[in-house]
Design an enzyme around this catalytic site. Structure first.
Site, mmCIF file in Angstrom:
data_model
loop_
_atom_site.group_PDB
_atom_site.id
_atom_site.type_symbol
_atom_site.label_atom_id
_atom_site.label_comp_id
_atom_site.label_asym_id
_atom_site.label_seq_id
_atom_site.Cartn_x
_atom_site.Cartn_y
_atom_site.Cartn_z
ATOM 1 N N HIS A 55 0.149 -1.070 0.001
ATOM 2 C CA HIS A 55 0.133 0.083 -0.198
ATOM 3 C C HIS A 55 1.219 1.217 0.004
ATOM 4 O O HIS A 55 0.464 1.762 0.495
ATOM 5 C CB HIS A 55 -0.907 0.185 1.050
ATOM 6 C CG HIS A 55 -1.878 -1.014 1.394
ATOM 7 N ND1 HIS A 55 -3.176 -0.767 1.092
ATOM 8 C CD2 HIS A 55 -1.800 -2.280 1.649
ATOM 9 C CE1 HIS A 55 -3.913 -1.423 0.953
ATOM 10 N NE2 HIS A 55 -2.992 -2.360 1.368
ATOM 11 N N LYS A 84 -7.706 14.104 4.592
ATOM 12 C CA LYS A 84 -6.609 13.173 4.958
ATOM 13 C C LYS A 84 -5.652 13.166 5.936
ATOM 14 O O LYS A 84 -5.964 13.996 6.619
ATOM 15 C CB LYS A 84 -6.899 12.567 3.052
ATOM 16 C CG LYS A 84 -5.740 14.337 2.947
ATOM 17 C CD LYS A 84 -5.655 14.023 1.558
ATOM 18 C CE LYS A 84 -6.210 14.601 0.461
ATOM 19 N NZ LYS A 84 -6.493 13.455 -0.112
ATOM 20 N N ARG A 85 -5.042 11.723 5.781
ATOM 21 C CA ARG A 85 -4.642 12.173 6.858
ATOM 22 C C ARG A 85 -2.821 13.273 6.597
ATOM 23 O O ARG A 85 -3.220 13.241 5.321
ATOM 24 C CB ARG A 85 -3.552 11.175 6.904
ATOM 25 C CG ARG A 85 -3.910 9.930 8.060
ATOM 26 C CD ARG A 85 -4.449 10.314 9.842
ATOM 27 N NE ARG A 85 -3.082 10.499 10.143
ATOM 28 C CZ ARG A 85 -2.925 9.576 11.128
ATOM 29 N NH1 ARG A 85 -3.569 8.714 11.688
ATOM 30 N NH2 ARG A 85 -1.650 10.100 12.032
ATOM 31 N N LYS A 102 1.231 14.584 1.049
ATOM 32 C CA LYS A 102 0.021 14.753 0.411
ATOM 33 C C LYS A 102 -0.417 15.575 0.436
ATOM 34 O O LYS A 102 -0.817 16.326 -1.114
ATOM 35 C CB LYS A 102 -1.232 14.061 1.656
ATOM 36 C CG LYS A 102 -1.418 12.986 1.563
ATOM 37 C CD LYS A 102 -2.577 12.520 2.800
ATOM 38 C CE LYS A 102 -2.129 10.743 3.165
ATOM 39 N NZ LYS A 102 -3.441 10.032 1.729
ATOM 40 N N THR A 147 -8.176 6.547 -1.776
ATOM 41 C CA THR A 147 -9.749 6.517 -1.840
ATOM 42 C C THR A 147 -10.862 7.470 -1.508
ATOM 43 O O THR A 147 -11.792 7.505 -1.998
ATOM 44 C CB THR A 147 -9.756 4.626 -0.721
ATOM 45 O OG1 THR A 147 -9.227 5.570 0.612
ATOM 46 C CG2 THR A 147 -9.536 3.707 -1.213
ATOM 47 N N LYS A 150 -14.678 8.296 -3.469
ATOM 48 C CA LYS A 150 -15.655 8.378 -2.215
ATOM 49 C C LYS A 150 -16.342 10.077 -2.859
ATOM 50 O O LYS A 150 -17.554 9.775 -3.503
ATOM 51 C CB LYS A 150 -15.333 8.730 -1.166
ATOM 52 C CG LYS A 150 -14.831 8.336 -0.628
ATOM 53 C CD LYS A 150 -14.441 7.767 0.783
ATOM 54 C CE LYS A 150 -13.594 6.240 0.889
ATOM 55 N NZ LYS A 150 -12.789 6.212 2.301
HETATM 56 C C1 NBG Z 1 -2.644 3.594 1.923
HETATM 57 C C2 NBG Z 1 -2.008 4.774 0.871
HETATM 58 C C3 NBG Z 1 -2.911 4.938 0.077
HETATM 59 C C4 NBG Z 1 -3.571 3.640 -0.189
HETATM 60 C C5 NBG Z 1 -3.944 3.267 0.854
HETATM 61 C C6 NBG Z 1 -5.169 1.973 0.050
HETATM 62 C C7 NBG Z 1 -1.028 2.865 3.916
HETATM 63 C C8 NBG Z 1 0.418 2.368 4.015
HETATM 64 N N1 NBG Z 1 -1.468 3.059 2.417
HETATM 65 O O1 NBG Z 1 -3.047 5.743 -1.116
HETATM 66 O O2 NBG Z 1 -1.618 5.785 1.005
HETATM 67 O O3 NBG Z 1 -4.816 4.185 -0.594
HETATM 68 O O4 NBG Z 1 -3.331 2.655 1.287
HETATM 69 O O5 NBG Z 1 -4.861 1.266 -0.029
HETATM 70 O O6 NBG Z 1 -1.496 3.655 5.028
#
Ligand code: NBG
Length: 823
Positions: free
Chosen positions: A364, A555-556, A561, A665, A669
């Site tokens: 991920h 988002k975080r 980002k 994701t 949405k």
């Molecule tokens: C996160 C990514 C996102 C991705 C999500 C779900 C981690 C390690 N990865 O871009 O930063 O959408 O995983 O796949 O949290």
């Protein structure tokens, strides 16, 4: 297993039936009366009432699985960011209308009771929410699947702001009771740690025994995962740590009560808290304990409870795929080897073949620092037998590399599961690459970059192992439940098949040209904005104007980002409005909404939060600027807030540096809820843009190859500052102390980082981003054309259903077929 329980009928699915069951729960389980009950009592009774309707389907699902055991999936994930359960259970069971009417007849409000639920925040961000979407889709698609994870006593921290700075508070989400879980203490599993290994020779064969130093109990808690209106209820099994009985007893016998309690606390610490790091793991010992704890419990559970007596373990790959959600559960690979070789007496080679076939791995990330490594010293101390197994896996793997590719020692070093520098450590992503049969990235671009960069040597060695599955989101929670207005409009136009077959949204495409439909679409958006206005007023005391464009970045908080890029846009606009360069009466009025938690130890991220809040205060406090621009940053963004915020948004900010966001994701949405995206060519943005069309997406910024090329040639952020006067004015304004009461030192670290390092190339993309925002404004002025684009975004985003993601996993990795639950 035979079914001897007489079937108890579910409560009647009528308003009267619901009322009866509700009063029963309130009286007999909650032990109170309608007159005396607190809101929490009323909520708990409601949750249990809804649960009772699903209970017989849950039992049926489990019984069928035991009677007709077949191929299935076990999803191993350290995080599940579930969101509230009540609403989802209501729509999955089709009881929404009945419940609403029943409660009204009792003088209660469904809205008030649903607000009493504390969401289980057992995840950090996208990765945990993805796992929650996936298990929803699996249940809805009738796939025999079980989710395994950790029941953290404290989920992701609650965020508050003090003087604009983030303060974390513990999230004790279990305090008011947890009606959605069922504990199964009798199915406890003992999990061991530490100690040493011993070698014996039995009948000429070497046998290794692990003699652990200490152990804890894993207690399973089951959660329902109801499919949407299909009578299937899968299980999510989360493990909680408890001290072993033997442990306390021994100490009690010595009469040391305090010591006994201490050891209890020590054991129970394992599942006490979710680590709040997102994308960049902390190499903390307790975290490795958590990982092994849940994975070992889950494998044991599968072997002892779900596999019939006498099952031939050589057939294991026919029965199960363990999907590893990132590297957190990768320790399952040596654990399965240990079970097969040490406990079941298989040869190494047989066991290895089976193990590889039973596991698949999803990566991920693209950030090198996010790939987990565990020091050999720690691994050997905590899991000595597993360390030996990892060594042997590595030895045999590297021998294979040498055999096929010759003695290229540089390559061997690069590919070794054990890193030598800066300390000897186990590279979990490499262990995952060697010990699985399939590896996937989470969007096309991400999977490509995994093959070309992050796991390049492995992709060259095993090209057939690598595949892509683009992420998705569940349309049940993120459209049907969170956007009832849009759901009704869509259903009126094309029927309700879209809820489980999201590609059907395509049928809306012609309606983009229907002026009346577009008008109603705008009406829905406006009503959603009004809902958000109410929520922010009540929850945060923040006033926002629903007449303005809602420009949302949630988002975080992470440098990659690039929330900072958004801040620069806000500051630049502030500057131009104040100086009179822009006329507040004639520009498009915007409300910029941020939502973001920073990992508590991530200093720069916390500084950025402070900057957003301080800039926000100045913007909102300025009598001229605030006519045209406002900033809202509600604290503690979570799934529940997202459910109101996403449907209200006009503009979705997806502005990471290309090549850094694996997928995203949230981007999906927003598109599905009729927001237009301003975004880079990164992660799943690439696929969103391809599907919705260039005319309906605001693209900006460097591409991944362009960004890499600049980095290789030597990126000099200050050159952008020197050459771009509007960027210079913007940064100078922040540096001047404008947003920190004249104190130039407050945000100096942010400014110098941008000027002299800027790892994520904010300055390089500044102008392109500003230009894109101009295009956004121009487009927004033509509301009719804008809503045509938003309709097309919805119509063309059906691909991003997590049902489609699950179908891709099924076709490319799991090869499991649906198994509807019979009546
Ligand atoms: C996160 C990514 C996102 C991705 C999500 C779900 C981690 C390690 N990865 O871009 O930063 O959408 O995983 O796949 O949290």
């Amino acid at each position: 297993m035979t079914e001897t329980t007489p079937l108890i009928a579910s409560p009647e699915r009528t308003v009267e039936g619901f009322v009866r069951q509700y009063l029963r729960e309130l009286t007999y389980t909650q032990g109170t009366t309608l007159e005396r009950a607190s809101t929490n009592d009323k909520y708990l009774a409601l949750a249990r009432t809804v649960r009772s309707y699903l209970m017989s389907r849950w039992n049926r699902t489990v019984t069928q699985q035991f009677r007709h055991p077949g191929r299935g999936v076990a999803y191993l994930s350290a995080e599940y960011l579930l969101g509230r359960q009540l609403d989802n259970a209501l729509i999955a069971s089709g009881l929404e209308a009945v419940a609403e009417e029943a409660l009204t007849s009792l003088g209660l409000s469904l809205d008030e009771l649903r607000a009493a639920e504390v969401e289980p925040g057992l995840g950090n961000g996208g990765l945990g929410r993805l796992a929650a979407c996936f298990i929803d889709s699996l249940a809805t698609m009738n796939i025999p699947a079980v989710g395994y994870g950790i029941r953290y006593e404290y989920g992701i921290f609650r965020q508050t702001f003090v003087d604009g700075r983030q303060v974390e508070e513990p999230d004790s989400w279990l305090d008011n009771g947890s009606p959605w879980e069922i504990a199964r203490p009798e199915q406890e599993v003992e999990i061991s740690f530490g100690g040493h290994t011993e070698k014996t020779v039995v009948d000429g064969a070497e046998q290794i025994t692990w003699v652990p130093g200490w152990s804890v109990l894993a207690i399973p808690y089951n959660y329902m995962v109801p499919g949407y209106l299909n009578g299937r209820v899968n299980t999510l099994r989360l493990w909680s740590a408890r001290a072993t009985h033997a442990f306390d007893l021994k100490i009690f016998n010595y009469g040391d009560y305090a010591e006994a309690v201490r050891s209890q606390t020590f054991a129970e610490n394992i599942t006490k808290v979710l680590y709040p790091e997102d994308s960049t793991p902390q190499g903390k010992e307790l975290r490795l304990q958590q990982q092994y704890f849940f994975v070992a419990a889950s494998l044991h559970d599968f072997f002892e409870r779900l596999l019939e007596d006498g099952f031939d373990l050589h057939d294991l790959p026919e029965r199960i795929t363990f999907q590893l959600n990132d590297t957190h559960p990768v320790i399952a690979i040596p654990e399965l080897m240990r079970i097969l070789v040490d406990l079941k007496g298989m040869t190494w080679d047989e066991a290895w073949e089976i193990t590889r076939q039973c596991f698949a791995y999803t990566c991920h990330t693209l950030l090198p620092e996010a790939l987990e490594v565990w020091p050999v010293e720690l691994m050997s101390r905590l899991l000595p037998r597993h360390m030996e197994i990892i060594y042997r896996i590595n030895e045999e793997f590297l021998a294979q590399v040498r055999e096929r590719l010759g003695n290229d020692e540089m390559l061997v070093r690069r590919m070794s599961i054990i890193a030598e520098h800066p300390e000897r450590a186990v590279r979990m992503a490499f262990l995952a690459s060697v010990g699985t049969s399939k590896i996937n990235g989470v969007a096309e671009l991400h999977s490509q970059l995994l093959r070309d960069k992050v796991l390049q040597d492995f992709a060259a060695f095993w090209p057939e192992k690598f595949t892509n599955v683009t992420n998705g989101v569940t349309p049940r929670r993120f459209v049907r439940l969170s956007n009832p207005g849009l759901s009704n409009l869509i259903t009126e136009a094309i029927g309700d098949g879209w809820v489980t077959d999201l590609e059907r949204l395509r049928e809306l495409e012609p309606l983009a040209d229907d002026a009346e439909f577009r008008r109603r679409f705008r009406e829905v958006k406006r009503a959603n904005k009004d809902r958000l206005v109410d929520l922010l007023a009540k929850r945060d005391g923040i006033a926002i104007d629903p007449e303005t464009m809602l420009d949302v970045m949630v988002k975080r908080l992470h440098e990659y980002k690039r929330q900072l890029l958004k801040v620069l846009h806000v500051v630049s606009t502030y500057d131009r409005l104040r100086s009179g360069e822009l006329d507040p009466a004639s520009v498009v009025h915007r409300t910029v909404v941020f939502g973001a938690k920073a990992a508590p130890g991530y200093k720069m991220a916390k500084e950025i939060i402070a900057l957003i809040n301080h800039v926000g205060a100045c913007v909102n406090g300025d009598p001229v600027v605030s006519q045209a621009l406002r900033v809202a940053f509600p604290a503690n963004y979570n799934v529940t807030v997202a459910e109101t915020l996403v449907p209200a948004a006009d503009l979705s900010e997806q502005i990471s540096l290309a090549g850094k966001e694996a997928s995203g994701t949230g981007n999906m949405k927003f598109a599905l809820n009729g927001a237009l995206t301003v975004g880079t060519d990164d992660g799943a943005n690439v696929e969103i843009r391809q599907l919705v069309g260039d005319d309906n997406f605001f693209l900006f910024g460097l591409t991944e190859p362009e960004a890499s090329a600049i980095q290789e040639a030597g990126y000099r952020p200050s050159s952008y500052y020197e050459q771009n006067s509007s960027l210079r004015r913007t940064l100078d304004l922040i540096a001047s102390g404008e947003f920190s009461g004249g104190d130039r030192s407050t945000f100096e670290p942010i400014v110098s980082n941008l000027l002299y390092e800027d790892r994520f190339m904010v300055l390089a993309d500044f102008q392109s981003y500003m230009d894109a925002q101009e295009r956004v404004d121009t487009a927004y002025r033509d509301q009719d054309a804008w809503s045509r684009s938003t309709v097309l975004n919805v119509a063309r985003s059906g691909f991003f259903s997590s049902d489609r993601s699950m179908q891709d996993y099924l076709d490319r990795i799991w090869h499991v077929s649906p198994s509807p639950v019979e009546d």
